[in-house]
Write a protein that holds these residues in place. Sequence first.
Motif, PDB file in Angstrom:
ATOM      1  N   ASP A  22      -7.272  -3.766   8.285  1.00  0.00           N
ATOM      2  CA  ASP A  22      -7.457  -3.382   6.895  1.00  0.00           C
ATOM      3  C   ASP A  22      -8.654  -2.457   6.746  1.00  0.00           C
ATOM      4  O   ASP A  22      -9.627  -2.515   7.517  1.00  0.00           O
ATOM      5  CB  ASP A  22      -7.689  -4.622   6.017  1.00  0.00           C
TER       6      ASP A  22
ATOM      7  N   GLY B  90      -2.350  -1.309   7.880  1.00  0.00           N
ATOM      8  CA  GLY B  90      -2.928  -2.458   7.210  1.00  0.00           C
ATOM      9  C   GLY B  90      -3.167  -2.123   5.752  1.00  0.00           C
ATOM     10  O   GLY B  90      -2.770  -1.060   5.260  1.00  0.00           O
ATOM     11  N   ASN B  91      -3.815  -3.002   5.031  1.00  0.00           N
ATOM     12  CA  ASN B  91      -4.178  -2.722   3.649  1.00  0.00           C
ATOM     13  C   ASN B  91      -5.298  -1.686   3.592  1.00  0.00           C
ATOM     14  O   ASN B  91      -6.210  -1.695   4.417  1.00  0.00           O
ATOM     15  CB  ASN B  91      -4.639  -4.002   2.949  1.00  0.00           C
TER      16      ASN B  91
ATOM     17  N   VAL C 260       4.659   1.073   6.528  1.00  0.00           N
ATOM     18  CA  VAL C 260       3.806   0.381   5.565  1.00  0.00           C
ATOM     19  C   VAL C 260       4.595  -0.820   5.064  1.00  0.00           C
ATOM     20  O   VAL C 260       5.386  -0.720   4.125  1.00  0.00           O
ATOM     21  CB  VAL C 260       3.408   1.311   4.407  1.00  0.00           C
TER      22      VAL C 260
ATOM     23  N   LYS D 220       2.124  -3.679   2.249  1.00  0.00           N
ATOM     24  CA  LYS D 220       0.690  -3.407   2.257  1.00  0.00           C
ATOM     25  C   LYS D 220       0.283  -2.676   0.986  1.00  0.00           C
ATOM     26  O   LYS D 220       1.099  -2.053   0.318  1.00  0.00           O
ATOM     27  CB  LYS D 220       0.302  -2.575   3.484  1.00  0.00           C
ATOM     28  N   THR D 221      -0.998  -2.750   0.673  1.00  0.00           N
ATOM     29  CA  THR D 221      -1.558  -2.161  -0.536  1.00  0.00           C
ATOM     30  C   THR D 221      -2.544  -1.066  -0.171  1.00  0.00           C
ATOM     31  O   THR D 221      -3.292  -1.186   0.803  1.00  0.00           O
ATOM     32  CB  THR D 221      -2.275  -3.245  -1.368  1.00  0.00           C
TER      33      THR D 221
END
Length: 454
Positions: free
Chosen positions: A100, A124-125, A143, A146-147
């Motif tokens: 992340d 990752g995020n 993706v 994920k954000t």
Amino acid sequence: MLKKNIYIKVTTIIMLVSLSSVSPFATTTKAVGLAPSSSVTSVDTTSPTLIDAGTYNLDTTGATDTSVQFQSMINSFPSGSSIQLPKGTYKLSNIVKLKDNMTIDASNDVIIKGIGNNTLFSAGNFNSFQGIEFQNCATALSVFQKTGVNVVNCRFTNNIDYAAINFYGGVNCSVTNSYFSGIHKYGVLIDDDSSDITIDNNSFDNATVFGGYSSEQVGGHVYCLNGTRITVSNNIIKNSGGQGIIFGYNSTTGKGTTSSIASNNQCVGNGQEGVTIYGGSKKVTCGNSVIGNTSINNRFNQIEVWQSDNNTVRSNTVEESIFGRGSLGAICLFATTGTTCTSNNVLSSQTNGIAIIAGTTHTTVSDNFIADTNRSDDINKAEKGNGILLDWNGVADPAYITIENNKISSSNGIIAKSAVYSTSNVNHHNTIDSNLVTGYKYGVHWYALATCGI
């Protein structure tokens, strides 16, 4: 769109550069080998860290697989790191997984290539990818739920077999100022309740019209199967084998696309439509907008709303200037309820300017400019070549349609067609009023008037 029985169709900056260019403000490494974490000084989160690619045995020539070394390098840094790659080509045969809040950046010429059938990165995020060229893979960036993943100034070229970027459950992500070419199926694929995805100011442009395919493909440059608040804006969308842009639905999950907008895009030479909104028989896609786009010489309809309700089609410019382009209408409204089609410019059409068909109801078509329809010169079929067509198309007659304040004209003398025509002469509670017509043998055909109860 292929449809049955209709038609075919924080941030730590870690720059990988040579040690000769180490900044006096940077923390350097002393490690050798594939597991540098045991001998690297602690990462300074307040100043850049410069790392020599040789420290991690990264092959920057592209000659050998360096995916194990690349993953080892990623693993040696904490979340929140920014890694700047030195100039070179990196060959990856295995997927690289990012932590992340990591950034992969390239200020120099960097190519990351696969082996043709693999995924390069699993995000990752809050990852960012900047300034990298991705080549020769099935999927460049995956993706998965994920954000905050952002792609900026990247290139996706040279044999992307499945999807350049696959947002599957992505949230608050963006793709900006990037270039896509050599895409065989999907440029950006969006699915699984993705939301708040922005695709802005990119260029999607395969080398040949229709992507070089002789028949339409299931694919597209921006292909949204399921999502909400998807924004596709200011892009060049050229020469996909399938749609240019589609807000569609996933037939497996039964979920569609809602509250999304395609605006100010240039859609040219795509293998199906320029822009499509498609909801399937259950109309699970709805409430989307197509505004201010230019859609020219795509294989089928330039803009279509197909089995989807409560959409807006406004201020677009469409053109079918090449013989053999187009299908039912330059703008096609198929089985839609509550849609508005206003202030569009139809500069030319091989068949109809705007086709309102297949049980479309409670729809307004107003203030459009429509010129030069029937460029295919088909005078033998009444439902071909009119300015605006009302047709049941094997489904149902359009009803409660308002057609008003449109300007419909022909520059080719008076053509043996109607500015407004209906294949039904039964009252369907339509309203046809205040349209300005020149250059058509019939202004509002009496069949069309009959659908108004006149």
